[in-house]
Write an enzyme that holds these catalytic residues in place. Structure first.
Site, PDB file in Angstrom:
ATOM      1  N   GLU A 102     -53.591 -23.686  55.003  1.00 28.78           N
ATOM      2  CA  GLU A 102     -52.776 -23.408  56.318  1.00 28.78           C
ATOM      3  C   GLU A 102     -53.694 -23.019  57.253  1.00 28.78           C
ATOM      4  O   GLU A 102     -54.437 -21.924  57.209  1.00 28.78           O
ATOM      5  CB  GLU A 102     -51.530 -22.637  55.938  1.00 28.78           C
ATOM      6  CG  GLU A 102     -50.575 -23.450  55.184  1.00 28.78           C
ATOM      7  CD  GLU A 102     -49.327 -22.584  54.884  1.00 28.78           C
ATOM      8  OE1 GLU A 102     -49.444 -21.463  55.133  1.00 28.78           O
ATOM      9  OE2 GLU A 102     -48.324 -23.141  54.504  1.00 28.78           O
ATOM     10  N   CYS A 115     -56.102 -19.518  63.498  1.00 30.04           N
ATOM     11  CA  CYS A 115     -56.518 -18.469  62.332  1.00 30.04           C
ATOM     12  C   CYS A 115     -56.840 -19.669  61.323  1.00 30.04           C
ATOM     13  O   CYS A 115     -55.917 -20.367  60.749  1.00 30.04           O
ATOM     14  CB  CYS A 115     -55.395 -17.526  62.184  1.00 30.04           C
ATOM     15  SG  CYS A 115     -55.680 -16.629  60.671  1.00 30.04           S
ATOM     16  N   CYS A 122     -56.556 -17.167  46.599  1.00 29.83           N
ATOM     17  CA  CYS A 122     -57.721 -16.039  47.016  1.00 29.83           C
ATOM     18  C   CYS A 122     -57.882 -15.341  45.724  1.00 29.83           C
ATOM     19  O   CYS A 122     -56.786 -15.457  44.991  1.00 29.83           O
ATOM     20  CB  CYS A 122     -57.204 -15.208  48.007  1.00 29.83           C
ATOM     21  SG  CYS A 122     -58.295 -13.731  48.557  1.00 29.83           S
ATOM     22  N   CYS A 126     -54.889  -8.778  46.567  1.00 32.44           N
ATOM     23  CA  CYS A 126     -54.008  -7.787  47.317  1.00 32.44           C
ATOM     24  C   CYS A 126     -52.649  -7.909  47.056  1.00 32.44           C
ATOM     25  O   CYS A 126     -51.922  -8.842  46.904  1.00 32.44           O
ATOM     26  CB  CYS A 126     -54.458  -7.814  49.016  1.00 32.44           C
ATOM     27  SG  CYS A 126     -55.969  -7.735  49.349  1.00 32.44           S
ATOM     28  N   CYS A 129     -49.892  -9.591  49.380  1.00 32.61           N
ATOM     29  CA  CYS A 129     -50.376 -10.826  50.039  1.00 32.61           C
ATOM     30  C   CYS A 129     -49.701 -12.193  49.152  1.00 32.61           C
ATOM     31  O   CYS A 129     -49.994 -12.010  48.066  1.00 32.61           O
ATOM     32  CB  CYS A 129     -51.745 -10.995  50.204  1.00 32.61           C
ATOM     33  SG  CYS A 129     -52.283 -12.422  50.898  1.00 32.61           S
ATOM     34  N   GLY A 167     -57.646 -16.719  51.689  1.00 33.07           N
ATOM     35  CA  GLY A 167     -58.979 -16.585  51.184  1.00 33.07           C
ATOM     36  C   GLY A 167     -59.714 -15.392  51.906  1.00 33.07           C
ATOM     37  O   GLY A 167     -59.242 -15.030  52.798  1.00 33.07           O
ATOM     38  N   GLU A 168     -60.710 -14.954  51.126  1.00 31.85           N
ATOM     39  CA  GLU A 168     -61.473 -13.877  51.568  1.00 31.85           C
ATOM     40  C   GLU A 168     -62.853 -14.658  52.235  1.00 31.85           C
ATOM     41  O   GLU A 168     -63.775 -15.099  51.255  1.00 31.85           O
ATOM     42  CB  GLU A 168     -61.867 -12.904  50.390  1.00 31.85           C
ATOM     43  CG  GLU A 168     -63.183 -12.122  50.588  1.00 31.85           C
ATOM     44  CD  GLU A 168     -63.151 -11.253  51.900  1.00 31.85           C
ATOM     45  OE1 GLU A 168     -62.238 -10.573  52.005  1.00 31.85           O
ATOM     46  OE2 GLU A 168     -64.216 -11.005  52.442  1.00 31.85           O
ATOM     47  N   SER A 199     -62.823 -11.688  59.026  1.00 33.03           N
ATOM     48  CA  SER A 199     -62.283 -10.520  58.504  1.00 33.03           C
ATOM     49  C   SER A 199     -62.547 -10.486  56.873  1.00 33.03           C
ATOM     50  O   SER A 199     -62.834 -11.490  56.550  1.00 33.03           O
ATOM     51  CB  SER A 199     -60.528 -10.851  58.749  1.00 33.03           C
ATOM     52  OG  SER A 199     -60.026 -10.023  57.848  1.00 33.03           O
ATOM     53  N   SER A 221     -60.141  -5.037  56.593  1.00 36.11           N
ATOM     54  CA  SER A 221     -58.800  -4.833  56.039  1.00 36.11           C
ATOM     55  C   SER A 221     -58.479  -3.520  55.528  1.00 36.11           C
ATOM     56  O   SER A 221     -59.306  -3.521  54.649  1.00 36.11           O
ATOM     57  CB  SER A 221     -58.174  -6.023  54.969  1.00 36.11           C
ATOM     58  OG  SER A 221     -58.313  -7.295  55.592  1.00 36.11           O
ATOM     59  N   LEU A 222     -58.038  -2.657  56.134  1.00 42.14           N
ATOM     60  CA  LEU A 222     -57.972  -1.199  55.634  1.00 42.14           C
ATOM     61  C   LEU A 222     -56.936  -0.929  54.979  1.00 42.14           C
ATOM     62  O   LEU A 222     -56.909  -0.323  53.651  1.00 42.14           O
ATOM     63  CB  LEU A 222     -58.464  -0.251  56.865  1.00 42.14           C
ATOM     64  CG  LEU A 222     -58.283   1.167  56.770  1.00 42.14           C
ATOM     65  CD1 LEU A 222     -59.453   1.755  55.740  1.00 42.14           C
ATOM     66  CD2 LEU A 222     -58.769   1.766  58.020  1.00 42.14           C
ATOM     67  N   HIS A 223     -55.806  -0.616  55.618  1.00 41.79           N
ATOM     68  CA  HIS A 223     -54.450  -0.615  55.000  1.00 41.79           C
ATOM     69  C   HIS A 223     -54.282   0.937  54.482  1.00 41.79           C
ATOM     70  O   HIS A 223     -53.149   0.880  54.225  1.00 41.79           O
ATOM     71  CB  HIS A 223     -54.135  -1.677  54.041  1.00 41.79           C
ATOM     72  CG  HIS A 223     -54.429  -3.118  54.491  1.00 41.79           C
ATOM     73  ND1 HIS A 223     -53.798  -3.378  55.833  1.00 41.79           N
ATOM     74  CD2 HIS A 223     -54.805  -4.070  54.137  1.00 41.79           C
ATOM     75  CE1 HIS A 223     -54.221  -4.796  56.182  1.00 41.79           C
ATOM     76  NE2 HIS A 223     -55.040  -5.325  55.073  1.00 41.79           N
ATOM     77  N   HIS A 297     -44.363  -8.267  57.264  1.00 37.83           N
ATOM     78  CA  HIS A 297     -43.157  -9.298  57.196  1.00 37.83           C
ATOM     79  C   HIS A 297     -42.674  -9.177  55.607  1.00 37.83           C
ATOM     80  O   HIS A 297     -43.334  -9.665  54.721  1.00 37.83           O
ATOM     81  CB  HIS A 297     -43.489 -10.597  57.452  1.00 37.83           C
ATOM     82  CG  HIS A 297     -43.900 -10.304  59.092  1.00 37.83           C
ATOM     83  ND1 HIS A 297     -43.289 -10.192  60.131  1.00 37.83           N
ATOM     84  CD2 HIS A 297     -45.196 -10.377  59.630  1.00 37.83           C
ATOM     85  CE1 HIS A 297     -44.058 -10.275  61.542  1.00 37.83           C
ATOM     86  NE2 HIS A 297     -45.302 -10.304  61.073  1.00 37.83           N
ATOM     87  N   CYS A 340     -49.202 -12.652  59.381  1.00 35.17           N
ATOM     88  CA  CYS A 340     -50.314 -12.233  58.156  1.00 35.17           C
ATOM     89  C   CYS A 340     -49.765 -11.759  57.048  1.00 35.17           C
ATOM     90  O   CYS A 340     -48.907 -11.290  57.026  1.00 35.17           O
ATOM     91  CB  CYS A 340     -50.745 -10.754  58.978  1.00 35.17           C
ATOM     92  SG  CYS A 340     -51.787 -10.919  60.389  1.00 35.17           S
TER      93      CYS A 340
HETATM   94 FE1  SF4 Z   1     -57.006 -12.421  49.767  1.00 36.28          FE
HETATM   95 FE2  SF4 Z   1     -56.494 -11.673  52.253  1.00 36.28          FE
HETATM   96 FE3  SF4 Z   1     -54.712 -12.056  50.855  1.00 36.28          FE
HETATM   97 FE4  SF4 Z   1     -56.062  -9.932  50.198  1.00 36.28          FE
HETATM   98  S1  SF4 Z   1     -54.843 -10.310  52.047  1.00 36.28           S
HETATM   99  S2  SF4 Z   1     -55.130 -11.569  48.788  1.00 36.28           S
HETATM  100  S3  SF4 Z   1     -58.257 -10.908  50.826  1.00 36.28           S
HETATM  101  S4  SF4 Z   1     -55.966 -13.558  51.701  1.00 36.28           S
END
Ligand code: SF4
Length: 355
Positions: A102, A115, A122, A126, A129, A167-168, A199, A221-223, A297, A340
């Site tokens: 997407e 985006c 991925c 995480c 996600c 994906g990363e 990112s 991506s810190l979080h 979300h 996101c």
């Molecule tokens: Fe992959 Fe980004 Fe989702 Fe983490 S937040 S699982 S890096 S897509």
């Protein structure tokens, strides 16, 4: 069949030499693909009939429009792209969403951002996600990443691209580097690298390469500022601890136009109190950067909960008072699962409307 989208000028020159085409054909191909977004060799009218016929025998351009789309009430659009088809993979069955990715088109005052996705699923895992929950189904090629940018409706009005979709990016570094090269080269799209943001969860060796080889903005991506807590949400923390990522980033000059930002999705009861704000200040003090707070979300797939906006504003204001530049990223496309962490090609297959 070769897919020419994503070829650099020198690769096209090599191809032309092998085929006995005039040298300038390579530049003409760049112009047709990267400026005019021409999807067929037949449409490349300044190439001779003979060259077009030969190209059709051996190659495809690789531009293929989206397979579906959804539009949010806030103007954000989500597009579904089928990957692998040009490379010859069979059409997936109706229930198999693993080959779909997407892209999200976000129009905002004078700025249109896309985006893009760089992998099918991925493997970073995480916990919050939706994409991560799908698992990993393969890397996209540079052609498949560029195709999202060049084939999306409104492509010629894009002002920015962020590599923050499925994906990363740094787990697919060579394809990302090639994509950035096409986007920023004179023979390609000629964009300023300041229009591009990559990112990452912080894969340190590849992040070093990105910083040294490309001029684009970087988002980490810190979080969570605390390694032990971050590790519970982001398994990659074990391999690449955030304090080591930040220490590495401090070695570079971020005082110029190039920007480093930290994405901080807020989860109720997990990373939203004063202790976390103080941890962020300690971790990032003195590094010229920006912290983007992102509203989480809720989705049926996770137990995490979002933080009310007044609390996010208090968190932001505290960080700003303590000397960090902090903003709340406007939330877009929530009603179409385009925000996101909510991208999941397969979910889109069932809900996208055909174009
Ligand atoms: Fe992959 Fe980004 Fe989702 Fe983490 S937040 S699982 S890096 S897509």
């Amino acid at each position: 069949m070769d897919v020419l989208l994503g070829y650099t000028l020198s690769q096209l020159q090599q191809l032309c030499e092998q085929e006995g085409f005039p040298k300038f054909t390579a530049k003409q191909l760049c112009d047709w693909m990267y400026h005019k977004r021409m999807a067929s060799f037949d449409g490349m009218t300044n190439l001779s009939q003979k060259i077009r016929a030969r190209l059709k025998e051996t190659a495809v351009v690789g531009l293929e429009g989206p397979a579906g789309s959804q539009k949010s009430k806030d103007g954000t659009s989500k597009y579904l792209f089928l990957t692998g088809a040009i490379a010859g993979e069979e059409t997936p069955s109706e229930n198999d969403g693993s080959r779909y990715v997407e892209s999200v088109y976000i129009p905002a005052d004078g700025r249109n951002t896309l985006c893009v996705s760089c992998q099918r699923g991925c493997r970073m895992g995480c916990r919050f996600c939706v994409t991560g929950k799908q698992g990993f189904h393969g890397n996209l090629t540079a052609a498949e990443i560029l195709n999202q940018i060049l084939s999306v409706p409104g492509s010629d009005e894009l002002t920015n691209v962020v590599f923050m979709g499925m994906g990363e990016p740094l787990d697919n570094y060579e394809a990302i580097r090639r994509t950035l090269e096409v986007l920023t080269s004179d023979w390609g799209m000629g964009w300023s690298p300041r229009r591009l943001t990559v990112s990452t969860v912080g894969i340190t060796p590849m992040l070093v390469r990105l910083i040294e080889e490309c001029e684009c903005h970087v988002a980490v991506s810190l979080h969570n500022p605390f390694g032990d807590e971050r590790g519970l949400m982001m398994p990659m923390q074990k391999a690449y601890p955030i304090d080591e990522v930040v220490a590495m980033l401090r070695r570079y000059n971020w005082h110029g136009q190039r920007r480093i930002s930290f994405e901080y999705t807020m989860f109720g009861g997990i990373n939203d109190d004063r202790r976390h704000a103080d941890g962020l200040v300690r971790l990032l003090r003195g590094l010229p950067c920006r912290v983007n707070l992102i509203k989480f979300h809720t989705s049926p797939e996770t137990d995490f909960r979002s933080v009310p906006m007044p609390e996010m504003e208090r968190f932001r204001d505290y960080l700003n008072r303590e000397g960090l530049t902090c903003t709340i990223r406007a939330s877009r496309g929530e009603d179409i699962m385009a925000a996101c962490g909510l991208l999941a090609g397969k979910a889109g297959v069932t809900s996208c409307t055909s174009l």
